[in-house]
Design an enzyme around this catalytic site. Sequence first.
Site, short mmCIF file in Angstrom:
data_model
loop_
_atom_site.label_atom_id
_atom_site.label_comp_id
_atom_site.label_asym_id
_atom_site.label_seq_id
_atom_site.Cartn_x
_atom_site.Cartn_y
_atom_site.Cartn_z
N ARG A 46 0.86 -1.21 0.00
CA ARG A 46 0.00 0.00 0.00
C ARG A 46 0.89 1.25 0.00
O ARG A 46 0.62 2.23 -0.68
CB ARG A 46 -0.95 0.00 1.21
CG ARG A 46 -1.64 1.35 1.41
CD ARG A 46 -2.90 1.28 2.28
NE ARG A 46 -2.72 0.53 3.50
CZ ARG A 46 -2.01 0.93 4.56
NH1 ARG A 46 -1.40 2.11 4.54
NH2 ARG A 46 -1.90 0.17 5.62
N TYR A 98 -17.46 15.57 -14.50
CA TYR A 98 -17.90 14.18 -14.37
C TYR A 98 -18.76 14.12 -13.11
O TYR A 98 -18.36 14.67 -12.06
CB TYR A 98 -16.70 13.24 -14.27
CG TYR A 98 -17.11 11.85 -13.90
CD1 TYR A 98 -17.92 11.10 -14.74
CD2 TYR A 98 -16.71 11.28 -12.69
CE1 TYR A 98 -18.33 9.83 -14.38
CE2 TYR A 98 -17.11 10.01 -12.34
CZ TYR A 98 -17.92 9.29 -13.18
OH TYR A 98 -18.33 8.05 -12.84
N ASP A 171 -8.69 17.91 -14.48
CA ASP A 171 -8.96 16.54 -14.91
C ASP A 171 -8.65 16.46 -16.40
O ASP A 171 -9.34 17.07 -17.22
CB ASP A 171 -10.43 16.19 -14.62
CG ASP A 171 -10.73 14.72 -14.89
OD1 ASP A 171 -10.11 14.15 -15.81
OD2 ASP A 171 -11.60 14.15 -14.21
N LYS A 196 -9.61 5.15 -18.67
CA LYS A 196 -10.06 5.59 -19.98
C LYS A 196 -8.94 5.45 -21.02
O LYS A 196 -8.51 4.35 -21.30
CB LYS A 196 -10.62 7.01 -19.87
CG LYS A 196 -11.63 7.15 -18.70
CD LYS A 196 -12.92 6.40 -18.95
CE LYS A 196 -13.78 6.13 -17.73
NZ LYS A 196 -13.84 7.04 -16.63
#
Length: 379
Positions: A46, A98, A171, A196
């Site tokens: 992590r 978004y 973004d 994407k």
Amino acid sequence: MEWDTRLIHEGQSPDPLTGAVNVPVYLSTTFQQSSPGVSKGFVYSRTGNPTRAALERILAKLEGGSGALAFGSGMAAISALFMGYPSGSRIVAGDDLYHGAQRLLELSRTHGVRVDFIDTTNLANIRRAFAEGPPVDLLYLETPTNPLLKITDLKGAVAIARKGHSKVAVDNTFASPVFQRPLEMGADIVVHSTTKYIGGHSDVMGGALVVRSRPLLEKLYWYQNSAGGVPSPFDCYLMIRGIRTLGVRVRQHAENARKVADFLKSHPKIVRTLYPGLPEHPGHAIAARQMDGYGGMVSAEVAGGRPAAIRVARRLKIFTLGESLGGVESLVNHPAMMTHRAMPPAEQKQKGISGGLLRFSVGIEDGDDLVDDLRQALG
Ligand code: PLP
């Protein structure tokens, strides 16, 4: 080096141990320490993993940041970013984000953050937001936006934010670093849903923050490690594989999107076509200045409203009816009933997300086949 060379080689030299040309997938959650607190740089996955570190190194180079942080989804990246703005902060954001990002900002409001959504395509609105009310801590932008493909002048927006001592996050999911690099235009943070174009094959979820300054990177790293929304090593490997073909893919996406936009805008059953590459798009001149390509996303409004749009979406054969975008295959989405269904109808209407609106993620199939598919579906 030019983009296509950088995408394949930057940060991706063969593995020094074995000569493997691909970054190895380090499926280990923990790493041996030679003495308590003494490691070879990795202790727990992590906190840091070598495959993730390779992806982060590559993303930082492509966007021109001092470093990058990879996450398990775009929303995990965005929530780590917003975690840095506690009660009493102020965020000014675009009004066509978004919807997941908008929802998170609405949640921040309930925690005492002041959030103002404004139309950032007009710099006067940003200027006014900074002039009125308390100081702004973060200007959060998307350009082109999802789903209306609105364009914000990044250099202009950054200049206003600088004067107000605010950070700027952009973004960059729709453009990808091949077509737009917000950090070069003065932004502080780039956000990606790597699900994407960067992944590019609709087979892996991911997100990233690419950060200009070291101190801010370290602060955001603290949130990445503390909240723990990290991607798996195999997902990082798939992202790196996607990056290698990003240049050829986005060029083909953009070429096909242009064909699709040109076809749609002259079709009698299409009321309006939204694509920043069209000269009549209100943001075209700014997009031409700040982007190296207009991307693969096209939105269009079908005459006859919702029933007509649903009919077209269902009749398409090559375009798959589905959410998401940026994969090699073409997708069609009905925002009002799919990606933006959680938005109240009155807000959809006010924003221009009408029942007739369809959003196309134009893939890299043959462009003429895509146009033929649209022709038969609209016929
Ligand atoms: N940003 C944009 C522009 C998006 O389109 C999306 C998802 O569609 C996200 C962020 C969220 O990313 P993810 O779905 O990977 O969590």
